[in-house]
Design a protein around this motif. Structure first.
Motif, PDB file in Angstrom:
ATOM      1  N   ARG A 391       4.285  82.165  68.860  1.00 57.64           N
ATOM      2  CA  ARG A 391       4.972  82.825  67.863  1.00 57.64           C
ATOM      3  C   ARG A 391       4.307  85.018  68.219  1.00 57.64           C
ATOM      4  NH1 ARG A 391       3.820  82.894  62.138  1.00 57.64           N
ATOM      5  NH2 ARG A 391       5.415  80.563  62.456  1.00 57.64           N
ATOM      6  N   GLU A 392       2.718  84.370  69.343  1.00 55.76           N
ATOM      7  CA  GLU A 392       2.641  85.714  69.187  1.00 55.76           C
ATOM      8  C   GLU A 392       3.035  86.465  70.527  1.00 55.76           C
ATOM      9  OE1 GLU A 392       1.447  82.561  69.693  1.00 55.76           O
ATOM     10  OE2 GLU A 392       0.005  82.591  68.151  1.00 55.76           O
ATOM     11  N   ALA A 393       4.078  86.156  71.273  1.00 52.55           N
ATOM     12  CA  ALA A 393       4.946  86.592  72.221  1.00 52.55           C
ATOM     13  C   ALA A 393       5.655  87.679  71.393  1.00 52.55           C
ATOM     14  CB  ALA A 393       5.519  85.410  73.242  1.00 52.55           C
ATOM     15  N   ILE A 394       6.315  88.018  69.829  1.00 55.18           N
ATOM     16  CA  ILE A 394       6.961  88.713  69.098  1.00 55.18           C
ATOM     17  C   ILE A 394       6.198  88.912  68.725  1.00 55.18           C
ATOM     18  CG2 ILE A 394       9.108  88.192  70.557  1.00 55.18           C
ATOM     19  CD1 ILE A 394       9.970  86.998  68.071  1.00 55.18           C
ATOM     20  N   ALA A 395       4.849  88.875  68.200  1.00 52.14           N
ATOM     21  CA  ALA A 395       4.455  88.870  66.823  1.00 52.14           C
ATOM     22  C   ALA A 395       4.286  90.338  66.187  1.00 52.14           C
ATOM     23  CB  ALA A 395       2.610  88.666  67.389  1.00 52.14           C
ATOM     24  N   SER A 396       3.501  91.278  67.330  1.00 48.32           N
ATOM     25  CA  SER A 396       4.122  92.290  66.888  1.00 48.32           C
ATOM     26  C   SER A 396       5.354  93.108  66.603  1.00 48.32           C
ATOM     27  CB  SER A 396       3.154  93.705  68.109  1.00 48.32           C
ATOM     28  OG  SER A 396       4.770  93.236  68.817  1.00 48.32           O
ATOM     29  N   TRP A 397       6.651  92.588  66.984  1.00 44.31           N
ATOM     30  CA  TRP A 397       7.768  93.134  65.776  1.00 44.31           C
ATOM     31  C   TRP A 397       7.852  92.494  64.593  1.00 44.31           C
ATOM     32  CZ3 TRP A 397      11.164  91.358  70.423  1.00 44.31           C
ATOM     33  CH2 TRP A 397      11.201  92.321  71.649  1.00 44.31           C
ATOM     34  N   LEU A 398       6.900  91.159  63.806  1.00 44.53           N
ATOM     35  CA  LEU A 398       7.113  90.873  62.879  1.00 44.53           C
ATOM     36  C   LEU A 398       7.043  91.621  61.723  1.00 44.53           C
ATOM     37  CD1 LEU A 398       6.602  87.025  63.818  1.00 44.53           C
ATOM     38  CD2 LEU A 398       9.207  88.312  64.151  1.00 44.53           C
ATOM     39  N   SER A 399       7.315  91.652  60.864  1.00 43.27           N
ATOM     40  CA  SER A 399       7.269  92.267  59.364  1.00 43.27           C
ATOM     41  C   SER A 399       6.130  91.235  58.452  1.00 43.27           C
ATOM     42  CB  SER A 399       8.218  92.623  58.333  1.00 43.27           C
ATOM     43  OG  SER A 399       9.433  91.978  58.166  1.00 43.27           O
ATOM     44  N   ASP A 400       5.718  91.810  57.926  1.00 41.78           N
ATOM     45  CA  ASP A 400       4.356  90.850  57.074  1.00 41.78           C
ATOM     46  C   ASP A 400       5.639  89.603  56.631  1.00 41.78           C
ATOM     47  OD1 ASP A 400       2.863  92.056  58.316  1.00 41.78           O
ATOM     48  OD2 ASP A 400       2.603  93.394  56.373  1.00 41.78           O
ATOM     49  N   SER A 401       6.357  90.622  55.872  1.00 42.03           N
ATOM     50  CA  SER A 401       7.249  89.204  54.910  1.00 42.03           C
ATOM     51  C   SER A 401       7.595  87.985  55.550  1.00 42.03           C
ATOM     52  CB  SER A 401       8.651  90.407  54.356  1.00 42.03           C
ATOM     53  OG  SER A 401       9.024  90.184  55.468  1.00 42.03           O
ATOM     54  N   LEU A 402       7.912  88.687  57.609  1.00 38.98           N
ATOM     55  CA  LEU A 402       8.954  87.217  57.472  1.00 38.98           C
ATOM     56  C   LEU A 402       7.877  86.454  58.349  1.00 38.98           C
ATOM     57  CD1 LEU A 402      11.287  86.708  59.354  1.00 38.98           C
ATOM     58  CD2 LEU A 402      11.035  88.133  60.841  1.00 38.98           C
ATOM     59  N   THR A 403       6.202  87.152  58.688  1.00 37.49           N
ATOM     60  CA  THR A 403       5.833  85.631  59.417  1.00 37.49           C
ATOM     61  C   THR A 403       5.245  85.185  57.887  1.00 37.49           C
ATOM     62  OG1 THR A 403       5.120  88.184  60.493  1.00 37.49           O
ATOM     63  CG2 THR A 403       2.683  86.588  60.258  1.00 37.49           C
ATOM     64  N   ARG A 404       5.361  85.585  57.196  1.00 40.61           N
ATOM     65  CA  ARG A 404       4.221  84.668  55.421  1.00 40.61           C
ATOM     66  C   ARG A 404       5.973  83.485  55.691  1.00 40.61           C
ATOM     67  NH1 ARG A 404       3.071  89.635  53.663  1.00 40.61           N
ATOM     68  NH2 ARG A 404       5.139  89.708  52.121  1.00 40.61           N
ATOM     69  N   ALA A 405       7.063  84.478  55.566  1.00 37.44           N
ATOM     70  CA  ALA A 405       7.971  82.674  55.999  1.00 37.44           C
ATOM     71  C   ALA A 405       8.075  82.004  56.819  1.00 37.44           C
ATOM     72  CB  ALA A 405       9.480  83.579  56.007  1.00 37.44           C
ATOM     73  N   LEU A 406       7.717  82.364  58.688  1.00 37.14           N
ATOM     74  CA  LEU A 406       7.296  81.740  59.200  1.00 37.14           C
ATOM     75  C   LEU A 406       6.737  80.704  59.077  1.00 37.14           C
ATOM     76  CD1 LEU A 406       8.294  83.557  62.003  1.00 37.14           C
ATOM     77  CD2 LEU A 406      10.099  82.183  61.095  1.00 37.14           C
ATOM     78  N   GLY A 407       5.471  81.285  58.224  1.00 36.62           N
ATOM     79  CA  GLY A 407       4.381  80.137  57.863  1.00 36.62           C
ATOM     80  C   GLY A 407       3.537  80.446  58.825  1.00 36.62           C
ATOM     81  N   THR A 408       2.319  79.585  58.397  1.00 36.60           N
ATOM     82  CA  THR A 408       1.324  79.036  60.105  1.00 36.60           C
ATOM     83  C   THR A 408       1.968  78.571  60.946  1.00 36.60           C
ATOM     84  OG1 THR A 408       0.122  77.323  59.220  1.00 36.60           O
ATOM     85  CG2 THR A 408      -0.476  79.009  57.859  1.00 36.60           C
ATOM     86  N   SER A 409       0.715  79.266  62.012  1.00 31.14           N
ATOM     87  CA  SER A 409       1.424  78.713  63.048  1.00 31.14           C
ATOM     88  C   SER A 409      -0.224  78.170  64.293  1.00 31.14           C
ATOM     89  CB  SER A 409       1.856  80.294  64.890  1.00 31.14           C
ATOM     90  OG  SER A 409       1.116  80.936  64.650  1.00 31.14           O
ATOM     91  N   GLY A 410      -0.600  77.355  63.812  1.00 33.44           N
ATOM     92  CA  GLY A 410      -1.818  77.082  64.194  1.00 33.44           C
ATOM     93  C   GLY A 410      -1.971  75.872  65.111  1.00 33.44           C
ATOM     94  N   ALA A 411      -0.547  75.617  65.152  1.00 28.46           N
ATOM     95  CA  ALA A 411      -0.641  74.140  66.832  1.00 28.46           C
ATOM     96  C   ALA A 411      -0.001  74.625  67.276  1.00 28.46           C
ATOM     97  CB  ALA A 411       0.707  73.347  65.541  1.00 28.46           C
ATOM     98  N   ALA A 412       0.222  74.263  68.367  1.00 27.13           N
ATOM     99  CA  ALA A 412       0.960  74.824  69.804  1.00 27.13           C
ATOM    100  C   ALA A 412       2.007  74.471  69.732  1.00 27.13           C
ATOM    101  CB  ALA A 412       0.584  73.595  70.911  1.00 27.13           C
ATOM    102  N   PRO A 413       2.678  75.452  70.172  1.00 28.44           N
ATOM    103  CA  PRO A 413       4.357  76.087  70.249  1.00 28.44           C
ATOM    104  C   PRO A 413       4.972  74.829  70.714  1.00 28.44           C
ATOM    105  CG  PRO A 413       3.561  77.085  71.533  1.00 28.44           C
ATOM    106  CD  PRO A 413       2.684  77.087  71.054  1.00 28.44           C
ATOM    107  N   THR A 414       6.284  74.030  70.342  1.00 27.62           N
ATOM    108  CA  THR A 414       7.444  73.216  70.864  1.00 27.62           C
ATOM    109  C   THR A 414       7.951  73.490  70.812  1.00 27.62           C
ATOM    110  OG1 THR A 414       7.463  72.220  68.610  1.00 27.62           O
ATOM    111  CG2 THR A 414       5.796  71.642  69.475  1.00 27.62           C
ATOM    112  N   GLU A 415       9.800  72.540  70.967  1.00 23.42           N
ATOM    113  CA  GLU A 415      11.090  73.120  71.345  1.00 23.42           C
ATOM    114  C   GLU A 415      10.986  73.478  70.033  1.00 23.42           C
ATOM    115  OE1 GLU A 415      15.499  71.819  74.048  1.00 23.42           O
ATOM    116  OE2 GLU A 415      12.517  70.882  74.869  1.00 23.42           O
TER     117      GLU A 415
END
Length: 572
Positions: A391-415
């Protein structure tokens, strides 16, 4: 031994433990890296302390790789492992001769490694097969229970301990003495002369004819030309290296013709490869595999020009330069992963701005219609970035509400997480998500469901039949003069009585419903109710529960190539 410990864990009671995978890949990279450093130290470093410092530096590299591993997505993990594996094996091929002008010794050294690798592989296969059969005999004949995981443990020990030890035991002791050796194995010459060289010649001829066809028809080279050129180049360079010592021998005049002409004939194929790459990059942008293909094609062109025009023609340049390319593209601003991420982010930004979905650096929903082509491109770019780079690739585009809706992203990305987050972002933009392969002609599909969890009401049905595509390639008899067969276009089952179709059971709705469910729920099995089909015609009726449907999607309609399930039938 470390790699074997981790491998035994994966084959045994610890199962698919991520920590075992992490340890195994780091230790396996250590095999070629520490081998290369050890042989280099034996030739160049006289004192013990610097030797240990050199090996400690190698271990530090492995530890750094081990520590970074969890932060990468599974796709990047595989690519980085393969990239370093190639680099370290190439390092083992030339590092011992770095700084030495011993072209014949260099060739003899790599010939010894190549033949020893083949011999070690043969010994390992035979030893494993023999011991595995012995374990089976102990189990079946003597009644001593041997669990299946022991065969996997045995494989790890043979492949990682015996094979490595046996291979290392065949490394020449005095590398400096190899420069005076002139022997050339007859078997190797025969294999190269009568197998490898003819195969390379045939494929180069095919590629040349294909180039003529491209120029005549004015059609772009097809995408798979990359695999063809890469394969021919790999086998061709191997053949070229194997026959180099015969170049100056009068009785093998054909060798000089081959070594001088190979790279000249390969150049048109490289140009075709560039055209094919340019077409794919123009359509879909740069990803890591395309980046590697671009870099390797440029390297191949440079090698071809060098060995065509240069007089020195040092074969040490091939592994050394390719190793440098692999290491230089591993990280940094010009690395494969940085360039691919930046290119895809740029493409996605242009798409979003064109459809008014990105304003002032933030995503925003839209009420206007977005074309199917743009929706497919946006979905694919989001899926790639979120699943590969996170998610860091497009993090600056995401609003706070959308970031909260997507949840935490501590784990490594997967398909799977990339697919899920891409759907959520597309929903926030008020546009439909287009799944991978949706609407693409020629794309295969396969839908599975678990077995029916509860009892199936069969009141009123008089026949039950196990459905299998293989078994139903011909008609299956139900009763006297009554059969079930698959329609010619494979999208229906026909109940035939006295040679006439009594009624048809259409499968199209099940295919379409399953496709819609899979698009909305990626990675999940399809519920049994989705793959349920009912059909009625007068007094005849049918109920079908599929457990699997597979086929190929085409513009004229999907075609089934496999299915499995149960058919319940009522006949008048």
């Amino acid at each position: 031994m470390v790699a074997t410990y981790a491998g035994i864990g994966l084959a045994g009671h610890r199962g698919n433990d991520p920590e075992d995978v992490r340890l195994l890949v780091a230790a396996m990279l250590g095999l070629p890296l520490l081998f290369a450093l050890t042989v280099f130290a034996e030739r160049r470093v006289r004192m013990e302390a610097p030797r240990w410092l050199l090996l400690a530096a190698g271990v530090a590299i492995l530890v750094a790789f081990w520590m970074e591993w969890p932060a990468w997505s599974s796709r990047i993990q595989v690519l980085r492992f393969l990239q370093l594996g190639v680099a370290f094996h190439l390092l083992a091929a030339f590092l011992a001769y770095a700084g030495f002008s011993e072209p014949n010794g260099f060739w003899q050294y790599n010939k010894a490694l190549f033949l020893r690798f083949l011999l070690a592989s043969l010994y390992s296969v035979v030893l494993y097969a023999g011991l595995a059969v012995a374990l089976l005999a102990v189990d079946k004949l003597l009644g001593v229970k041997v669990s299946g995981e022991n065969y996997g443990r045995l494989l790890m020990v043979i492949a990682l301990v015996f094979n490595t030890w046996f291979f290392a035991g065949g490394v020449p002791e005095e590398l400096g003495a190899l420069e005076t050796r002139t022997d050339y194995p007859t078997g190797l010459r025969i294999f190269t002369q009568f197998v490898l060289v003819p195969i390379v010649t045939i494929y180069l001829l095919i590629l040349t004819v294909y180039l003529a066809k491209v120029l005549f028809t004015q059609q772009w080279p097809s995408g798979w030309i990359a695999y063809m050129v890469s394969g021919v180049a790999t086998v061709g360079i191997l053949s070229w290296l194997l026959v180099r010592p015969l170049e100056e021998r009068a009785e093998y005049a054909w060798v000089k013709t081959f070594t001088k002409g190979f790279f000249v004939v390969l150049m048109p194929a490289i140009v075709m490869l560039w055209l094919a790459i340019w077409k794919r990059v123009a359509q879909y942008g740069i990803t890591e595999p395309r980046y590697f293909l671009i870099v390797l094609s440029v390297w191949l062109a440079g090698i071809a020009v060098y060995f065509t025009l240069s007089r020195s023609r040092s074969i040490k340049l091939i592994p050394a330069s390719l190793c440098a390319v692999a290491l230089l593209t591993f990280a940094g601003p010009t690395g494969a992963y940085t360039v691919s991420r930046a290119n895809q982010v740029g493409r996605l930004r242009n798409l979003l701005e064109r459809d008014d979905l990105l304003q002032n650096g933030h995503l925003r929903g839209t009420t206007r219609e977005v074309s199917v082509a743009d929706r497919r491109e946006i979905s694919g770019a989001l899926r790639y970035l979120l699943g590969t780079h996170g998610r860091e690739a497009i993090a600056s585009w995401l609003s706070d509400s959308l970031t909260r809706a997507l949840g935490t992203s501590g784990a490594a990305p997967t398909e799977l997480s990339g697919n899920s987050e891409a759907r959520a972002i597309m929903a926030s933009l008020n546009i439909d998500y287009v799944g991978a392969g949706a609407g693409i002609e020629g794309r295969y599909f396969s839908y599975y469901s678990s077995l029916q969890p509860g009892p199936v009401a069969v009141a009123g049905y008089t026949y039950a039949l196990r459905l299998s595509y293989v078994a139903m390639r011909d008609s299956v008899k139900i009763a006297d003069r009554t059969f079930v067969r698959v329609s010619a276009d494979s999208t229906a089952l026909y109940v035939v009585q006295d040679g006439a179709i009594l009624f048809a059971i259409s499968l199209k709705d099940a295919i379409d419903t399953a496709a819609a469910f899979r698009q909305a729920n990626a990675g999940q099995s399809v519920p049994a109710a989705v793959l349920r089909v009912e059909a009625r015609s007068g007094d005849a009726a049918a109920l079908v529960y599929f457990t699997q449907l597979g086929g190929i999607r085409r513009a004229a309609g999907s075609k089934l190539t496999t299915f499995d399930g149960e058919l319940f039938l009522k006949l008048p």
